[in-house]
Design a protein around this motif. Structure first.
Motif, mmCIF file in Angstrom:
data_model
loop_
_atom_site.group_PDB
_atom_site.id
_atom_site.type_symbol
_atom_site.label_atom_id
_atom_site.label_comp_id
_atom_site.label_asym_id
_atom_site.label_seq_id
_atom_site.Cartn_x
_atom_site.Cartn_y
_atom_site.Cartn_z
ATOM 1 N N ALA A 1 0.829 -1.200 0.000
ATOM 2 C CA ALA A 1 0.000 0.000 0.000
ATOM 3 C C ALA A 1 0.866 1.253 0.000
ATOM 4 N N GLY A 2 0.237 2.372 -0.413
ATOM 5 C CA GLY A 2 0.920 3.657 -0.393
ATOM 6 C C GLY A 2 1.176 4.237 -1.757
ATOM 7 N N VAL A 3 0.569 3.652 -2.805
ATOM 8 C CA VAL A 3 0.751 4.218 -4.137
ATOM 9 C C VAL A 3 0.021 5.560 -4.218
ATOM 10 N N GLY A 4 0.403 6.353 -5.204
ATOM 11 C CA GLY A 4 -0.167 7.686 -5.319
ATOM 12 C C GLY A 4 -1.664 7.701 -5.541
ATOM 13 N N ALA A 5 -2.155 6.755 -6.346
ATOM 14 C CA ALA A 5 -3.585 6.707 -6.648
ATOM 15 C C ALA A 5 -4.420 6.392 -5.420
ATOM 16 N N GLY A 6 -3.816 5.752 -4.428
ATOM 17 C CA GLY A 6 -4.550 5.351 -3.243
ATOM 18 C C GLY A 6 -4.531 6.365 -2.122
ATOM 19 N N ARG A 7 -3.822 7.477 -2.332
ATOM 20 C CA ARG A 7 -3.684 8.472 -1.277
ATOM 21 C C ARG A 7 -4.826 9.491 -1.351
ATOM 22 N N GLU A 8 -5.071 10.174 -0.263
ATOM 23 C CA GLU A 8 -6.134 11.181 -0.208
ATOM 24 C C GLU A 8 -5.550 12.521 0.236
ATOM 25 N N PRO A 9 -5.463 13.507 -0.671
ATOM 26 C CA PRO A 9 -5.813 13.416 -2.098
ATOM 27 C C PRO A 9 -4.780 12.601 -2.882
ATOM 28 N N GLN A 10 -5.153 12.209 -4.074
ATOM 29 C CA GLN A 10 -4.240 11.435 -4.899
ATOM 30 C C GLN A 10 -2.985 12.243 -5.228
ATOM 31 N N GLU A 11 -1.870 11.531 -5.369
ATOM 32 C CA GLU A 11 -0.596 12.149 -5.715
ATOM 33 C C GLU A 11 0.007 11.409 -6.902
ATOM 34 N N PHE A 12 0.545 12.165 -7.846
ATOM 35 C CA PHE A 12 1.197 11.547 -8.992
ATOM 36 C C PHE A 12 2.534 12.239 -9.269
ATOM 37 N N MET A 13 3.358 11.606 -10.085
ATOM 38 C CA MET A 13 4.698 12.117 -10.342
ATOM 39 C C MET A 13 4.727 12.961 -11.614
ATOM 40 N N TRP A 14 5.625 13.980 -11.585
ATOM 41 C CA TRP A 14 5.759 14.917 -12.683
ATOM 42 C C TRP A 14 7.240 15.184 -12.945
ATOM 43 N N PRO A 15 7.566 15.711 -14.126
ATOM 44 C CA PRO A 15 8.969 16.034 -14.408
ATOM 45 C C PRO A 15 9.582 16.871 -13.286
ATOM 46 N N GLY A 16 10.792 16.487 -12.896
ATOM 47 C CA GLY A 16 11.483 17.122 -11.784
ATOM 48 C C GLY A 16 11.443 16.307 -10.507
ATOM 49 N N ASP A 17 10.512 15.345 -10.431
ATOM 50 C CA ASP A 17 10.416 14.498 -9.243
ATOM 51 C C ASP A 17 11.506 13.427 -9.243
ATOM 52 N N VAL A 18 11.822 12.953 -8.056
ATOM 53 C CA VAL A 18 12.807 11.876 -7.857
ATOM 54 C C VAL A 18 12.130 10.769 -7.063
ATOM 55 N N VAL A 19 12.239 9.537 -7.526
ATOM 56 C CA VAL A 19 11.631 8.404 -6.831
ATOM 57 C C VAL A 19 12.721 7.416 -6.443
ATOM 58 N N GLU A 20 12.663 6.943 -5.194
ATOM 59 C CA GLU A 20 13.663 6.008 -4.666
ATOM 60 C C GLU A 20 12.962 4.825 -4.007
ATOM 61 N N ILE A 21 13.472 3.642 -4.278
ATOM 62 C CA ILE A 21 12.965 2.425 -3.634
ATOM 63 C C ILE A 21 14.132 1.728 -2.956
ATOM 64 N N THR A 22 13.951 1.427 -1.679
ATOM 65 C CA THR A 22 14.969 0.704 -0.918
ATOM 66 C C THR A 22 14.365 -0.604 -0.425
ATOM 67 N N ILE A 23 15.076 -1.690 -0.658
ATOM 68 C CA ILE A 23 14.674 -3.004 -0.145
ATOM 69 C C ILE A 23 15.846 -3.592 0.619
ATOM 70 N N ASP A 24 15.549 -4.168 1.787
ATOM 71 C CA ASP A 24 16.582 -4.797 2.607
ATOM 72 C C ASP A 24 17.513 -5.644 1.747
ATOM 73 N N LYS A 25 18.813 -5.483 1.939
ATOM 74 C CA LYS A 25 19.865 -6.284 1.317
ATOM 75 C C LYS A 25 20.064 -6.008 -0.173
ATOM 76 N N LEU A 26 19.107 -5.294 -0.812
ATOM 77 C CA LEU A 26 19.164 -5.100 -2.255
ATOM 78 C C LEU A 26 19.564 -3.686 -2.658
ATOM 79 N N GLY A 27 19.695 -2.797 -1.689
ATOM 80 C CA GLY A 27 20.127 -1.449 -2.001
ATOM 81 C C GLY A 27 18.988 -0.496 -2.284
ATOM 82 N N THR A 28 19.314 0.595 -3.001
ATOM 83 C CA THR A 28 18.349 1.631 -3.333
ATOM 84 C C THR A 28 18.354 1.893 -4.833
ATOM 85 N N LEU A 29 17.182 1.913 -5.413
ATOM 86 C CA LEU A 29 16.984 2.219 -6.829
ATOM 87 C C LEU A 29 16.436 3.634 -6.925
ATOM 88 N N LYS A 30 17.170 4.519 -7.589
ATOM 89 C CA LYS A 30 16.797 5.934 -7.669
ATOM 90 C C LYS A 30 16.673 6.353 -9.129
#
Length: 303
Positions: A268-297
């Motif tokens: 859970a926690g995607v932009g479409a599911g938030r109130e109000p909804q949030e989406f990404m636009w040019p200039g934004d930075v998204v990062e995903i971190t998973i234990d032992k696997l590092g960070t994808l930016k």
């Protein structure tokens, strides 16, 4: 073992590397130093099978400094690419695989509020794949609802047909991170491939951890941040269908092959599911971190 695909410079070809501490070792060159016939790409190494992973892992235990000087560069100097920059086939995606994500999707995306009884399977073409630091292209003529989905990705190590869940992990090569970018306003009559299959919509990486090092994929924390603000914080132990279940289900009807990639779903926690909804636009930075696997930016840019 920790692996990555990398370039030593912008102009150089993509090579397969082994990460040890703060250096990345060119696998093919290092193999020559140790009388091992090793390949230069991730897919070629996967094709060699589990015996090759074991042989390299054993040899690494006795690694010497001199061989590193000749065959490695500082990790900080390497340009890390997607682990498999050009998959042979579409990526298998699993939708609605966390209970709270099912609930948030039902509220805002008109999907069923009932928990799936079987894996919800879709696919993303190979042209979706980009690497760490690469740009996700936002075409505002096509979508105004670009969303993030941080996920654990499974990379298959050998052909799997009619595999039981009890034996499923024996067929896995390793794990990495994937961002299942989704244009929520591009679904067509319930079909997701246009929403999820646009160019650059599958950032992957930075590393692959093989199963000899990551033996249990079912207790890994997943955190997604957009512009430094935490949006998702989940754990793979809460999957509705775990990695074993997913491999059993897909392999019953479609043979999985060495190098195939499975994106296992997002918490859970995607932009479409938030109130109000949030989406990404040019200039934004998204990062995903998973234990032992590092960070994808990755960075959002105008197409």
């Amino acid at each position: 073992m920790k692996l990555a695909s990398f370039r030593s410079s912008i102009e150089s070809e993509i090579r397969l590397g082994i990460i040890v501490d703060d250096v990345i070792i060119d696998m093919e060159s290092w193999g020559i130093e140790h009388d091992l016939d090793l390949p230069s790409t991730m897919l070629e190494f996967i094709d060699l099978g589990p015996a090759a992973v074991k042989a390299v892992s054993e040899t690494l235990k006795n690694i010497d400094a001199r061989s590193l000087v000749a065959t490695s560069i500082p990790l900080s100097s390497a340009i890390i690419t997607a682990p498999i920059p050009a998959p042979r086939k579409n990526i298998f995606g699993i939708g609605l695989n966390y209970t709270e994500h099912v609930a948030e999707s039902a509220r805002t995306l008109d999907t069923s509020k009932e928990l799936p009884q079987q894996c919800v399977i879709f696919s993303k073409p190979p042209t979706t794949v980009i690497g760490p630091g690469d740009s996700i292209k936002h075409n505002d003529q096509v979508t105004k609802q670009m969303d993030w989905e941080g996920e654990l990705a499974v990379i298959m190590g050998k052909k799997a047909t009619h595999v039981s869940k009890e034996n499923a992990l024996d067929y896995v090569f390793g794990y990495t991170i994937i961002n299942d970018i989704s244009a929520r306003d591009c679904r067509r009559s319930g079909q997701w491939i246009v929403s999820k299959g646009q160019d650059t919509f599958a950032p992957m990486g930075p590393y692959v951890i093989t199963t000899d090092e990551l033996t249990d994929p079912h207790n890994l924390q997943i955190i997604t941040k957009v512009n430094g603000v935490e949006k998702q914080n989940g754990n793979t132990k809460f999957m509705l269908f775990n990695v074993n279940d997913i491999i059993e289900d897909i392999s019953e009807v479609i043979s999985l092959e060495a190098g195939d990639i499975i994106a296992t779903g997002t918490p859970a926690g995607v932009g479409a599911g938030r109130e109000p909804q949030e989406f990404m636009w040019p200039g934004d930075v998204v990062e995903i971190t998973i234990d032992k696997l590092g960070t994808l930016k990755n960075y959002i840019v105008k197409a």
